[in-house]
Enzyme design. Structure first.
Site, PDB file in Angstrom:
ATOM      1  N   GLY A 160       0.806  -1.214   0.000  1.00  0.00           N
ATOM      2  CA  GLY A 160       0.000   0.000   0.000  1.00  0.00           C
ATOM      3  C   GLY A 160       0.843   1.271   0.000  1.00  0.00           C
ATOM      4  O   GLY A 160       0.357   2.341  -0.376  1.00  0.00           O
ATOM      5  N   SER A 161       2.087   1.179   0.418  1.00  0.00           N
ATOM      6  CA  SER A 161       2.993   2.332   0.322  1.00  0.00           C
ATOM      7  C   SER A 161       3.632   2.367  -1.066  1.00  0.00           C
ATOM      8  O   SER A 161       3.757   3.432  -1.682  1.00  0.00           O
ATOM      9  CB  SER A 161       4.097   2.258   1.383  1.00  0.00           C
ATOM     10  OG  SER A 161       3.543   2.257   2.677  1.00  0.00           O
ATOM     11  N   SER A 195       3.866   2.086   7.973  1.00  0.00           N
ATOM     12  CA  SER A 195       4.112   1.681   9.360  1.00  0.00           C
ATOM     13  C   SER A 195       5.504   2.098   9.821  1.00  0.00           C
ATOM     14  O   SER A 195       5.737   2.330  10.999  1.00  0.00           O
ATOM     15  CB  SER A 195       3.999   0.161   9.498  1.00  0.00           C
ATOM     16  OG  SER A 195       4.986  -0.456   8.690  1.00  0.00           O
ATOM     17  N   THR A 252       8.552  -1.920   7.666  1.00  0.00           N
ATOM     18  CA  THR A 252       8.617  -2.945   6.627  1.00  0.00           C
ATOM     19  C   THR A 252      10.070  -3.274   6.299  1.00  0.00           C
ATOM     20  O   THR A 252      10.858  -2.385   5.945  1.00  0.00           O
ATOM     21  CB  THR A 252       7.823  -2.472   5.388  1.00  0.00           C
ATOM     22  OG1 THR A 252       6.463  -2.341   5.806  1.00  0.00           O
ATOM     23  CG2 THR A 252       7.918  -3.449   4.242  1.00  0.00           C
ATOM     24  N   ARG A 294      -2.900   0.995   2.841  1.00  0.00           N
ATOM     25  CA  ARG A 294      -3.573   1.208   1.548  1.00  0.00           C
ATOM     26  C   ARG A 294      -4.701   2.221   1.643  1.00  0.00           C
ATOM     27  O   ARG A 294      -5.185   2.695   0.621  1.00  0.00           O
ATOM     28  CB  ARG A 294      -4.083  -0.127   0.994  1.00  0.00           C
ATOM     29  CG  ARG A 294      -5.079  -0.828   1.874  1.00  0.00           C
ATOM     30  CD  ARG A 294      -5.269  -2.268   1.428  1.00  0.00           C
ATOM     31  NE  ARG A 294      -6.268  -2.966   2.236  1.00  0.00           N
ATOM     32  CZ  ARG A 294      -6.068  -3.462   3.457  1.00  0.00           C
ATOM     33  NH1 ARG A 294      -4.886  -3.338   4.032  1.00  0.00           N
ATOM     34  NH2 ARG A 294      -7.034  -4.095   4.104  1.00  0.00           N
ATOM     35  N   GLU A 316      -6.570  -7.595  -0.925  1.00  0.00           N
ATOM     36  CA  GLU A 316      -6.485  -7.293   0.509  1.00  0.00           C
ATOM     37  C   GLU A 316      -7.839  -6.982   1.140  1.00  0.00           C
ATOM     38  O   GLU A 316      -8.117  -7.399   2.259  1.00  0.00           O
ATOM     39  CB  GLU A 316      -5.516  -6.123   0.750  1.00  0.00           C
ATOM     40  CG  GLU A 316      -4.081  -6.477   0.399  1.00  0.00           C
ATOM     41  CD  GLU A 316      -3.111  -5.374   0.742  1.00  0.00           C
ATOM     42  OE1 GLU A 316      -3.035  -4.982   1.912  1.00  0.00           O
ATOM     43  OE2 GLU A 316      -2.419  -4.883  -0.177  1.00  0.00           O
ATOM     44  N   HIS A 352       0.763 -10.419 -26.607  1.00  0.00           N
ATOM     45  CA  HIS A 352       1.891 -11.222 -27.092  1.00  0.00           C
ATOM     46  C   HIS A 352       2.103 -12.455 -26.229  1.00  0.00           C
ATOM     47  O   HIS A 352       3.109 -13.136 -26.357  1.00  0.00           O
ATOM     48  CB  HIS A 352       3.153 -10.352 -27.139  1.00  0.00           C
ATOM     49  CG  HIS A 352       2.968  -9.155 -28.019  1.00  0.00           C
ATOM     50  ND1 HIS A 352       3.256  -9.151 -29.367  1.00  0.00           N
ATOM     51  CD2 HIS A 352       2.435  -7.936 -27.748  1.00  0.00           C
ATOM     52  CE1 HIS A 352       2.941  -7.975 -29.883  1.00  0.00           C
ATOM     53  NE2 HIS A 352       2.441  -7.219 -28.915  1.00  0.00           N
ATOM     54  N   LYS A 383       4.791 -11.349   8.144  1.00  0.00           N
ATOM     55  CA  LYS A 383       5.779 -10.390   8.656  1.00  0.00           C
ATOM     56  C   LYS A 383       6.332 -10.860   9.998  1.00  0.00           C
ATOM     57  O   LYS A 383       7.526 -10.769  10.235  1.00  0.00           O
ATOM     58  CB  LYS A 383       5.161  -8.993   8.796  1.00  0.00           C
ATOM     59  CG  LYS A 383       5.029  -8.272   7.467  1.00  0.00           C
ATOM     60  CD  LYS A 383       4.522  -6.848   7.658  1.00  0.00           C
ATOM     61  CE  LYS A 383       4.469  -6.103   6.331  1.00  0.00           C
ATOM     62  NZ  LYS A 383       3.985  -4.738   6.442  1.00  0.00           N
TER      63      LYS A 383
HETATM   64  O1  PA5 Z   1      -1.826  -2.588   2.284  1.00  0.00           O
HETATM   65  C1  PA5 Z   1      -1.149  -3.145   3.138  1.00  0.00           C
HETATM   66  O2  PA5 Z   1      -1.524  -3.256   4.296  1.00  0.00           O
HETATM   67  C2  PA5 Z   1       0.196  -3.739   2.785  1.00  0.00           C
HETATM   68  O3  PA5 Z   1       0.275  -3.863   1.406  1.00  0.00           O
HETATM   69  C3  PA5 Z   1       1.333  -2.863   3.343  1.00  0.00           C
HETATM   70  O4  PA5 Z   1       1.268  -1.587   2.755  1.00  0.00           O
HETATM   71  C4  PA5 Z   1       2.698  -3.494   3.088  1.00  0.00           C
HETATM   72  O5  PA5 Z   1       2.806  -4.693   3.789  1.00  0.00           O
HETATM   73  C5  PA5 Z   1       3.846  -2.574   3.473  1.00  0.00           C
HETATM   74  O6  PA5 Z   1       3.661  -2.036   4.738  1.00  0.00           O
HETATM   75  P1  PA5 Z   1       3.964  -0.481   4.974  1.00  0.00           P
HETATM   76  O7  PA5 Z   1       3.070   0.234   3.994  1.00  0.00           O
HETATM   77  O8  PA5 Z   1       3.595  -0.225   6.385  1.00  0.00           O
HETATM   78  O9  PA5 Z   1       5.408  -0.283   4.678  1.00  0.00           O
END
Ligand code: PA5
Length: 373
Positions: free
Chosen positions: A64-65, A108, A111, A160, A244, A260, A356
């Site tokens: 999400g980041s 967070s 990661t 996200r 998710e 292709h 994680k």
């Molecule tokens: O959407 C989510 O919860 C995940 O895809 C997180 O974004 C991903 O695990 C990475 O964590 P962070 O965005 O805290 O670095």
């Protein structure tokens, strides 16, 4: 709970049904996106110095980041006039060095991959800017004395769902680096998203609601989201939001490349019937280059006609950011409606959390947050 098409419509048309499943309020977080962006735009821009004169930009982040890096690259990359690379993983590309503006982003701040890439970028003497809501990344940024931007999303937000919180300051960092002008497009995007929210929000019935219709079209199938050009990032986001929020398998594929390879599978594999196709389209790009329109029509005939459902979703707005983010917004809502239809709470992502903590790194949940962040 298994719903037939008619019951599924009736279910989605009663907001109370959606809210009951959405226990941690993902719908509210999604609805807040344009207002958060507007609030952040009104805040004083952080004072950042020494960001000018770089030869490339590297954005490093996951999930999400990481997707925010893709949005920025699609939107501002061409305007920045220097290469823009989105890095996902522990390592960094070999070209990274003195000339690199390195943006380390982890909502967070914990990661493992992003922390590792941050350390490697420091070791390669890049100009590093870090963004997080706290965690180890904040600590490391402070130890290294590099610019740090604290993301102030509400308690319990999932990465996200913090898209606006990351997008606006990152655009401001690139403005501070003298690379782009971003403000007017951000303002336009706020207006487009507010207007869209009134059309695809939970109170709008299926009959008029494109996102509810998308959720109904993919229910019971594996969604495959297709796009091209500036909307590639939107297909990725639809896929990851379906994964998710709705907890389903979903895939993204891109034109013209898929013609292709994937085309052959679609054309000859009966398993196509287990899938539903979403095609994300951008009218301005197609009017600039009608070859894409022709290609989409031919691909429908030879490939996607073998799926169980095809839906087309168009971008809205004038500037590239509005077109990208409006398409993303339709998918964000669709993913929550699909979650509701499946009876799953959109926010918690237990499997990511388990992984994680099993890997023993990058997991320090914020108090009260059921999410991995
Ligand atoms: O959407 C989510 O919860 C995940 O895809 C997180 O974004 C991903 O695990 C990475 O964590 P962070 O965005 O805290 O670095």
């Amino acid at each position: 709970m298994k719903l037939d098409a008619r019951k599924a419509r009736i279910f989605l048309d009663d907001v109370a049904n959606i809210v009951k499943v959405d226990k941690h309020g993902m719908l509210k977080l999604i609805g807040a996106l344009p207002d958060e962006m507007a609030t952040l735009l009104d805040r004083p821009v952080p004072r950042l110095h020494g960001l000018e004169g770089h030869t490339n930009i590297v954005f490093s982040g996951m999930g999400g980041s990481g997707i925010v890096g893709d949005i920025i690259r699609s939107w501002l990359g061409p305007k920045a006039g220097i290469p823009f690379f989105v890095n996902r993983g522990y390592d960094i590309p070999p070209f990274v060095g003195h000339g690199t503006l390195f943006l380390a982003v982890s909502f967070s701040g914990n990661t493992a991959e992003t922390l590792s890439s941050f350390d490697r970028a420091i070791a390669k003497h890049c100009t590093v800017v870090a963004l997080s809501s706290g965690g180890k990344l904040e600590k490391r940024a402070k130890e290294e004395g590099v610019p740090f931007y604290r993301l102030e999303a509400p308690e319990g937000t999932a990465p996200r769902a913090a898209l606006g919180h990351m997008l606006v300051p990152l655009a401001q960092v690139l403005e501070a680096a003298g690379l782009v002008k971003a403000r007017s497009e951000l303002e336009e995007a706020v207006a487009v998203l507010r207007y869209l929210r009134g059309r695809i929000g939970p109170n709008v019935p299926c009959k008029y609601n494109e996102s509810k219709q998308a959720a109904l079209a993919v229910l019971g199938f594996i969604p495959v989201i297709h796009s091209y050009g500036i909307l590639e990032v939107a297909a990725r986001r639809w896929k990851t939001q379906f994964n998710e929020n709705a907890k389903v398998l979903a895939w993204a594929d891109y034109l013209p490349e898929m013609d292709h390879n994937s085309l052959v599978g679609w054309n000859q594999d009966k398993a196509g019937k287990g899938h539903a196709c979403v095609i994300l389209r951008d009218a301005p790009s197609e009017s600039d280059d009608p070859r894409m329109t022709e290609r989409i029509e031919a691909t429908k005939e030879l490939a996607w006609s073998n799926s169980s459902n095809i839906i087309e979703v168009y971008s809205e707005g004038a500037g590239p950011l509005s077109r990208i983010i409006s398409t993303i917004y339709k998918g964000d809502y669709a993913s929550v409606y699909l979650a509701a239809l499946r009876g799953v709470d959109p926010l918690p992502v237990q499997a990511i959390e388990t992984l994680k903590s099993r890997l023993g790194k990058g997991h320090l949940p914020r108090k009260g947050n059921p999410h991995n962040g």
